[in-house]
Design an enzyme around this catalytic site. Structure first.
Site, PDB file in Angstrom:
ATOM      1  N   ARG A 153      71.132  38.684  70.649  1.00 28.46           N
ATOM      2  CA  ARG A 153      69.947  39.038  71.445  1.00 28.46           C
ATOM      3  C   ARG A 153      70.424  39.144  72.885  1.00 28.46           C
ATOM      4  O   ARG A 153      71.118  38.256  73.370  1.00 28.46           O
ATOM      5  CB  ARG A 153      68.888  37.942  71.332  1.00 28.46           C
ATOM      6  CG  ARG A 153      67.702  38.165  72.284  1.00 28.46           C
ATOM      7  CD  ARG A 153      66.877  36.889  72.503  1.00 28.46           C
ATOM      8  NE  ARG A 153      66.293  36.356  71.300  1.00 28.46           N
ATOM      9  CZ  ARG A 153      66.101  35.043  71.091  1.00 28.46           C
ATOM     10  NH1 ARG A 153      66.445  34.149  71.994  1.00 28.46           N
ATOM     11  NH2 ARG A 153      65.574  34.614  69.963  1.00 28.46           N
ATOM     12  N   LYS A 210      67.980  38.834  80.168  1.00 34.30           N
ATOM     13  CA  LYS A 210      68.485  38.809  81.551  1.00 34.30           C
ATOM     14  C   LYS A 210      68.974  37.404  81.916  1.00 34.30           C
ATOM     15  O   LYS A 210      69.922  37.247  82.655  1.00 34.30           O
ATOM     16  CB  LYS A 210      67.384  39.246  82.515  1.00 34.30           C
ATOM     17  CG  LYS A 210      67.055  40.733  82.399  1.00 34.30           C
ATOM     18  CD  LYS A 210      66.049  41.179  83.454  1.00 34.30           C
ATOM     19  CE  LYS A 210      65.591  42.598  83.178  1.00 34.30           C
ATOM     20  NZ  LYS A 210      64.523  43.033  84.114  1.00 34.30           N
ATOM     21  N   ASP A 260      69.528  29.965  70.654  1.00 32.59           N
ATOM     22  CA  ASP A 260      69.169  30.457  71.989  1.00 32.59           C
ATOM     23  C   ASP A 260      70.302  30.129  72.954  1.00 32.59           C
ATOM     24  O   ASP A 260      71.077  29.194  72.724  1.00 32.59           O
ATOM     25  CB  ASP A 260      67.905  29.741  72.501  1.00 32.59           C
ATOM     26  CG  ASP A 260      66.627  30.296  71.895  1.00 32.59           C
ATOM     27  OD1 ASP A 260      66.664  31.373  71.260  1.00 32.59           O
ATOM     28  OD2 ASP A 260      65.568  29.654  72.055  1.00 32.59           O
TER      29      ASP A 260
HETATM   30  C1  LIG Z   1      62.426  37.188  72.898  1.00 34.26           C
HETATM   31  C2  LIG Z   1      63.041  36.564  74.111  1.00 34.26           C
HETATM   32  C3  LIG Z   1      63.946  35.528  73.955  1.00 34.26           C
HETATM   33  C4  LIG Z   1      64.556  34.955  75.085  1.00 34.26           C
HETATM   34  N1  LIG Z   1      65.554  34.021  74.915  1.00 34.26           N
HETATM   35  C5  LIG Z   1      66.235  33.569  75.985  1.00 34.26           C
HETATM   36  C6  LIG Z   1      67.353  32.725  75.846  1.00 34.26           C
HETATM   37  O1  LIG Z   1      67.776  32.359  74.758  1.00 34.26           O
HETATM   38  N2  LIG Z   1      67.982  32.308  76.992  1.00 34.26           N
HETATM   39  C7  LIG Z   1      67.568  32.697  78.247  1.00 34.26           C
HETATM   40  O2  LIG Z   1      68.196  32.315  79.236  1.00 34.26           O
HETATM   41  N3  LIG Z   1      66.507  33.496  78.382  1.00 34.26           N
HETATM   42  C8  LIG Z   1      65.821  33.942  77.312  1.00 34.26           C
HETATM   43  N4  LIG Z   1      64.747  34.787  77.478  1.00 34.26           N
HETATM   44  C9  LIG Z   1      64.160  34.967  78.839  1.00 34.26           C
HETATM   45  C10 LIG Z   1      64.860  36.049  79.629  1.00 34.26           C
HETATM   46  O3  LIG Z   1      66.142  35.623  80.001  1.00 34.26           O
HETATM   47  C11 LIG Z   1      64.060  36.402  80.901  1.00 34.26           C
HETATM   48  O4  LIG Z   1      63.967  35.269  81.715  1.00 34.26           O
HETATM   49  C12 LIG Z   1      62.674  36.922  80.634  1.00 34.26           C
HETATM   50  O5  LIG Z   1      62.652  37.748  79.506  1.00 34.26           O
HETATM   51  C13 LIG Z   1      62.164  37.744  81.837  1.00 34.26           C
HETATM   52  O6  LIG Z   1      62.963  38.845  82.042  1.00 34.26           O
HETATM   53  P1  LIG Z   1      62.553  40.354  81.653  1.00 34.26           P
HETATM   54  O7  LIG Z   1      63.681  40.940  80.889  1.00 34.26           O
HETATM   55  O8  LIG Z   1      61.281  40.374  80.942  1.00 34.26           O
HETATM   56  O9  LIG Z   1      62.532  41.123  83.024  1.00 34.26           O
HETATM   57  P2  LIG Z   1      61.832  40.827  84.428  1.00 34.26           P
HETATM   58  O10 LIG Z   1      62.501  41.758  85.370  1.00 34.26           O
HETATM   59  O11 LIG Z   1      61.828  39.378  84.732  1.00 34.26           O
HETATM   60  O12 LIG Z   1      60.349  41.269  84.170  1.00 34.26           O
HETATM   61  C14 LIG Z   1      59.976  42.610  83.899  1.00 34.26           C
HETATM   62  C15 LIG Z   1      58.458  42.694  83.782  1.00 34.26           C
HETATM   63  O13 LIG Z   1      58.043  41.956  82.625  1.00 34.26           O
HETATM   64  C16 LIG Z   1      56.841  41.245  82.859  1.00 34.26           C
HETATM   65  N5  LIG Z   1      57.115  39.794  82.773  1.00 34.26           N
HETATM   66  C17 LIG Z   1      58.331  39.180  82.736  1.00 34.26           C
HETATM   67  N6  LIG Z   1      58.203  37.851  82.623  1.00 34.26           N
HETATM   68  C18 LIG Z   1      56.870  37.602  82.632  1.00 34.26           C
HETATM   69  C19 LIG Z   1      56.090  36.415  82.544  1.00 34.26           C
HETATM   70  N7  LIG Z   1      56.662  35.214  82.434  1.00 34.26           N
HETATM   71  N8  LIG Z   1      54.751  36.526  82.574  1.00 34.26           N
HETATM   72  C20 LIG Z   1      54.157  37.730  82.669  1.00 34.26           C
HETATM   73  N9  LIG Z   1      54.845  38.899  82.747  1.00 34.26           N
HETATM   74  C21 LIG Z   1      56.177  38.846  82.723  1.00 34.26           C
HETATM   75  C22 LIG Z   1      56.394  41.654  84.245  1.00 34.26           C
HETATM   76  O14 LIG Z   1      55.563  42.784  84.114  1.00 34.26           O
HETATM   77  C23 LIG Z   1      57.686  42.037  84.929  1.00 34.26           C
HETATM   78  O15 LIG Z   1      57.494  42.908  85.987  1.00 34.26           O
HETATM   79  C24 LIG Z   1      64.178  35.398  76.385  1.00 34.26           C
HETATM   80  C25 LIG Z   1      63.281  36.450  76.519  1.00 34.26           C
HETATM   81  C26 LIG Z   1      62.724  37.052  75.420  1.00 34.26           C
HETATM   82  C27 LIG Z   1      61.808  38.215  75.603  1.00 34.26           C
END
Ligand SMILES: Cc1cc2nc3c(=O)[nH]c(=O)nc-3n(C[C@H](O)[C@H](O)[C@H](O)COP(=O)(O)OP(=O)(O)OC[C@H]3O[C@@H](n4cnc5c(N)ncnc54)[C@H](O)[C@@H]3O)c2cc1C
Length: 306
Positions: free
Chosen positions: A183, A186, A133
């Protein structure tokens, strides 16, 4: 962005941590995001998902160990997970995600690398993929450099890039050249302006750019987002560019947008659910709360109802 940074800052306060970890009010929300505290809990969830045609990445929660002994203990715990996966009937559907700071990155690159190689050695004969990660920006270069050092011997590893970092489009090209699986996310940490875009629209635009490039030229990239708008744009892009569904996978965090997870699976895409578990769930849980004001509202409503 302001909300996210407020929640992330508040989560560092001792009394907030005490409240969240001890109060029963948070239990339903914790249960929604965390598969449980033990490997047995996590496996129940993982095998149920795999039985429903989902892929899984297991994440034993924890970060930043304080000593080399703790790092060794964490390595042994990860190896136990790998051995358990190897015995599962769903072996081909389950892999693991790890944090290099749990393997000793704060104790030095050599400590973390030696533990990482032990883990990769245990996983390789079973064909189990181990993803590092991406953590806070202080670790970005060291994580990428670590993957570059071990990838030749261990093609069963890859890492994560975060679209909020200024450096990421260059890292996308760097890892496409290396050939490892990436992967794209954001980014979940609180990062300063000097290294990260602060404007959500820019982070989203950078995400689309990086994801498209990885879908075109990357090795089986993981498109990890819950953003339905971005997912639709990338589906359209893949169709336009004739990128087959088998060339990439969507990834979601356990408990978030289950409707979208099922929809994509039913449309014939590869979908992987990131399943976190373990006693050290607090930092992960805080980052999930910070991502969405509605999550805090849910908790605030329960407090008022009490
Ligand atoms: C499989 C996976 C692995 C990840 N690994 C890492 C990593 O190694 N390092 C790292 O820095 N980050 C990691 N992340 C987290 C990532 O960086 C984001 O912080 C997180 O995915 C929220 O961003 P988003 O792309 O969903 O978009 P956003 O713009 O934040 O959200 C889009 C929509 O998704 C839904 N949503 C998002 N988050 C939530 C929540 N917590 N609860 C409920 N609904 C929500 C809502 O409907 C929101 O409007 C990972 C995410 C995923 C999915």
């Amino acid at each position: 962005m302001l909300f996210r940074s407020l929640i992330l800052k508040a989560s560092g306060l001792g009394w907030v941590k005490k409240l969240v970890t001890r109060s029963r009010l948070f239990r339903p929300m914790i249960k929604r995001f965390i598969a449980g505290e033990t490997l047995t809990d996590a496996f129940q969830v993982a095998e149920a998902l795999a039985g429903g045609c989902m892929n899984v990445s297991l994440d034993l929660l924890g970060e930043n160990v304080a000593t080399e002994i703790e790092a060794e203990r964490a390595t042994a715990a990860y190896i136990e997970v790998v051995e358990k996966i190897a015995q599962s009937e769903f072996k081909d559907k389950i892999n693991i995600s790890i944090k290099l700071t749990m393997l000793g990155l704060d104790q030095g690159d050599a400590v973390a690398e030696s533990n990482f190689r032990r883990l990769l050695t245990a996983a390789k004969p079973h064909g189990i993929f181990v993803r590092a990660d991406m953590e806070a920006s202080a670790y970005t270069e060291r994580t990428i450099a670590m993957i570059e050092r071990v990838y030749g011997q261990f093609p069963n590893t890859g890492t994560v890039l975060q679209s909020y970092l200024h450096r990421t489009q260059e890292d996308v090209e760097r890892l496409i050249r290396l050939g490892c699986r990436v992967r794209i996310v954001k980014g979940a940490y609180l990062e300063p302006e000097a290294v990260a875009f602060q404007d959500k629209e820019v982070v989203d635009a950078e995400y689309l750019k990086a994801a498209k490039r990885l879908m075109e030229a990357g090795n089986y990239p993981a498109i990890a987002t819950h953003d339905a708008g971005i997912i639709q744009k990338l589906k359209d892009y893949a169709e336009l560019q004739k990128i087959p569904k088998e060339r990439f996978e969507w990834q979601f965090l356990y408990g978030i947008r289950r409707d979208l997870q099922d929809q994509l699976r039913d449309e014939g895409y590869n979908v992987r659910i990131y399943v976190p578990y373990g006693a050290q769930w607090y930092p992960y849980f805080s980052r999930r709360l910070a991502e969405r004001p509605a999550n805090m509202l849910f908790i605030a409503k329960s407090l008022v109802r009490k």
